[in-house]
Design a protein around this motif. Structure first.
Motif, mmCIF file in Angstrom:
data_model
loop_
_atom_site.group_PDB
_atom_site.id
_atom_site.type_symbol
_atom_site.label_atom_id
_atom_site.label_comp_id
_atom_site.label_asym_id
_atom_site.label_seq_id
_atom_site.Cartn_x
_atom_site.Cartn_y
_atom_site.Cartn_z
ATOM 1 N N LEU A 40 0.848 -1.188 0.000
ATOM 2 C CA LEU A 40 0.000 0.000 0.000
ATOM 3 C C LEU A 40 0.886 1.241 0.000
ATOM 4 C CD1 LEU A 40 -2.810 -0.897 2.574
ATOM 5 C CD2 LEU A 40 -2.950 -0.931 0.094
ATOM 6 N N PRO A 41 0.713 2.147 -0.958
ATOM 7 C CA PRO A 41 1.573 3.331 -1.032
ATOM 8 C C PRO A 41 1.103 4.476 -0.145
ATOM 9 C CG PRO A 41 0.090 3.308 -2.903
ATOM 10 C CD PRO A 41 -0.200 2.053 -2.111
ATOM 11 N N VAL A 42 -0.031 4.280 0.536
ATOM 12 C CA VAL A 42 -0.627 5.361 1.323
ATOM 13 C C VAL A 42 -1.072 4.829 2.680
ATOM 14 C CG1 VAL A 42 -1.408 6.661 -0.684
ATOM 15 C CG2 VAL A 42 -2.898 4.913 0.291
ATOM 16 N N SER A 43 -1.405 5.742 3.567
ATOM 17 C CA SER A 43 -1.947 5.363 4.872
ATOM 18 C C SER A 43 -3.404 4.948 4.726
ATOM 19 C CB SER A 43 -1.843 6.546 5.840
ATOM 20 O OG SER A 43 -2.709 7.596 5.406
ATOM 21 N N ILE A 44 -3.960 4.362 5.778
ATOM 22 C CA ILE A 44 -5.374 3.965 5.754
ATOM 23 C C ILE A 44 -6.264 5.194 5.562
ATOM 24 C CG2 ILE A 44 -7.258 3.054 7.159
ATOM 25 C CD1 ILE A 44 -5.510 0.896 5.987
ATOM 26 N N SER A 45 -5.901 6.297 6.190
ATOM 27 C CA SER A 45 -6.695 7.526 6.028
ATOM 28 C C SER A 45 -6.704 7.988 4.584
ATOM 29 C CB SER A 45 -6.151 8.635 6.933
ATOM 30 O OG SER A 45 -6.295 8.301 8.297
ATOM 31 N N GLU A 46 -5.523 7.962 3.946
ATOM 32 C CA GLU A 46 -5.444 8.368 2.544
ATOM 33 C C GLU A 46 -6.187 7.382 1.651
ATOM 34 O OE1 GLU A 46 -1.313 10.664 1.764
ATOM 35 O OE2 GLU A 46 -1.094 8.646 2.566
ATOM 36 N N LEU A 47 -6.073 6.079 1.957
ATOM 37 C CA LEU A 47 -6.761 5.068 1.166
ATOM 38 C C LEU A 47 -8.271 5.233 1.280
ATOM 39 C CD1 LEU A 47 -6.613 2.638 -0.661
ATOM 40 C CD2 LEU A 47 -6.382 1.171 1.359
ATOM 41 N N SER A 48 -8.753 5.625 2.451
ATOM 42 C CA SER A 48 -10.183 5.885 2.629
ATOM 43 C C SER A 48 -10.653 6.958 1.662
ATOM 44 C CB SER A 48 -10.479 6.329 4.069
ATOM 45 O OG SER A 48 -10.203 5.306 4.987
ATOM 46 N N ARG A 49 -9.823 7.990 1.497
ATOM 47 C CA ARG A 49 -10.186 9.072 0.578
ATOM 48 C C ARG A 49 -10.098 8.620 -0.876
ATOM 49 N NH1 ARG A 49 -7.244 14.452 1.303
ATOM 50 N NH2 ARG A 49 -5.428 13.222 1.828
ATOM 51 N N VAL A 50 -9.052 7.843 -1.190
ATOM 52 C CA VAL A 50 -8.889 7.352 -2.551
ATOM 53 C C VAL A 50 -10.111 6.537 -2.989
ATOM 54 C CG1 VAL A 50 -7.574 5.764 -4.014
ATOM 55 C CG2 VAL A 50 -6.371 7.358 -2.509
ATOM 56 N N LEU A 51 -10.618 5.693 -2.092
ATOM 57 C CA LEU A 51 -11.725 4.796 -2.421
ATOM 58 C C LEU A 51 -13.090 5.370 -2.040
ATOM 59 C CD1 LEU A 51 -10.157 1.369 -1.341
ATOM 60 C CD2 LEU A 51 -10.178 2.436 -3.595
ATOM 61 N N SER A 52 -13.090 6.570 -1.464
ATOM 62 C CA SER A 52 -14.350 7.198 -1.010
ATOM 63 C C SER A 52 -15.106 6.284 -0.054
ATOM 64 C CB SER A 52 -15.226 7.570 -2.216
ATOM 65 O OG SER A 52 -14.608 8.537 -3.011
ATOM 66 N N LEU A 53 -14.372 5.719 0.893
ATOM 67 C CA LEU A 53 -14.947 4.842 1.916
ATOM 68 C C LEU A 53 -14.594 5.379 3.298
ATOM 69 C CD1 LEU A 53 -13.935 1.303 0.540
ATOM 70 C CD2 LEU A 53 -16.233 2.310 0.490
ATOM 71 N N GLY A 54 -15.500 5.184 4.256
ATOM 72 C CA GLY A 54 -15.171 5.493 5.629
ATOM 73 C C GLY A 54 -14.164 4.483 6.148
ATOM 74 N N ARG A 55 -13.419 4.857 7.173
ATOM 75 C CA ARG A 55 -12.405 3.944 7.723
ATOM 76 C C ARG A 55 -13.024 2.638 8.191
ATOM 77 N NH1 ARG A 55 -7.379 6.139 9.514
ATOM 78 N NH2 ARG A 55 -7.456 4.745 11.301
ATOM 79 N N THR A 56 -14.205 2.711 8.822
ATOM 80 C CA THR A 56 -14.868 1.496 9.300
ATOM 81 C C THR A 56 -15.202 0.574 8.135
ATOM 82 O OG1 THR A 56 -15.818 2.675 11.187
ATOM 83 C CG2 THR A 56 -16.842 0.586 10.556
ATOM 84 N N SER A 57 -15.721 1.150 7.044
ATOM 85 C CA SER A 57 -16.058 0.345 5.863
ATOM 86 C C SER A 57 -14.804 -0.237 5.224
ATOM 87 C CB SER A 57 -16.815 1.197 4.843
ATOM 88 O OG SER A 57 -18.057 1.623 5.360
ATOM 89 N N LEU A 58 -13.721 0.528 5.245
ATOM 90 C CA LEU A 58 -12.474 0.050 4.659
ATOM 91 C C LEU A 58 -11.911 -1.125 5.456
ATOM 92 C CD1 LEU A 58 -10.227 0.281 2.593
ATOM 93 C CD2 LEU A 58 -9.187 2.078 3.999
ATOM 94 N N TYR A 59 -11.893 -1.006 6.783
ATOM 95 C CA TYR A 59 -11.417 -2.116 7.613
ATOM 96 C C TYR A 59 -12.297 -3.349 7.422
ATOM 97 C CZ TYR A 59 -7.967 0.674 10.186
ATOM 98 O OH TYR A 59 -6.867 1.424 10.532
ATOM 99 N N ALA A 60 -13.603 -3.129 7.315
ATOM 100 C CA ALA A 60 -14.526 -4.242 7.092
ATOM 101 C C ALA A 60 -14.249 -4.918 5.750
ATOM 102 C CB ALA A 60 -15.971 -3.754 7.147
#
Length: 220
Positions: A173-193
């Protein structure tokens, strides 16, 4: 330019199939040089007129898209990466994204008129240029798929697939979870799920930022 700069140009898709000696000849004839950028320094932005094609010869840079919600991370450029193509031959001649140095780096700028002379003298470079543009279109289509997939897990898997370059299934992963959330337009909870779902379904194994896709492209 140093030998390392020529080596990076030889690795670039623009000069694919050309040996270093020929690239040196082209660079010297067109008086192409490199510019130094410090970490976090802006290399190009939407306020920059695009008069040259850029190739990274040392270091890495991040590409962002400005949105009303802030900068959206798009990709990382490494030595040999080519950018500035979209605006170089387009009417308004402006850069559409922002490129910032991830670390100290060097950029070779090839002026438009120099590039046109290179095209005329070396048709293989024209073919390479068209190939790079085609790859960028494919990449953007993948990005659209990432952002429009209705299921978070499918959106995440599409993104991981876009990072897989060599068919081994191993990506970082080239980015942090926070940045990935923005890239995918997902909330952090949805991303972890989504990560949990892909892991439980046996589609990936994850260790921090290291992801193993269990059915990589090369095995499909």
């Amino acid at each position: 330019m140093r030998d390392s700069d020529f080596a990076a140009l030889a690795q670039s898709s623009l000069f694919y199939g050309m040996d270093t000696a020929l690239i040196k000849k082209i660079v010297e004839a067109e008086k192409i040089d490199v510019a130094d950028y410090r970490k976090y320094e802006v290399i190009l932005s939407p306020q920059s007129p695009v008069t040259s094609l850029a190739v990274i010869t040392k270091g890495k840079a991040d590409v962002y898209k400005s949105t009303d919600k802030g900068d959206l991370f798009l990709s990382i450029l490494a030595p040999g990466s080519v950018f500035g193509m979209a605006g170089l031959f387009y009417g308004n001649g402006v850069f559409i994204n922002t490129v910032k140095a991830r670390e100290d780096c060097k950029i070779a700028f090839i002026a438009k008129d120099s590039l046109e002379r290179i095209f005329a003298a070396y048709p293989a470079v024209v073919t390479n240029y068209i190939t790079v543009l085609s790859q960028k279109i494919h990449y953007l289509n993948q990005k659209i798929g990432n952002l429009t997939s209705p299921l978070p897990s499918a959106r995440l898997m599409a993104y991981l697939r876009s990072l897989e370059k060599d068919g081994t299934g191993t990506v970082t992963l080239p980015v942090s979870i926070s940045e990935l959330s923005r890239v995918l337009s997902l909330g952090r909870t949805s991303l972890y799920a989504a990560f949990d779902e892909l892991t439980e379904n046996g589609q990936i194994k994850r260790t921090g930022k290291q992801i193993r896709i269990l059915n990589p492209k090369g095995n499909e």
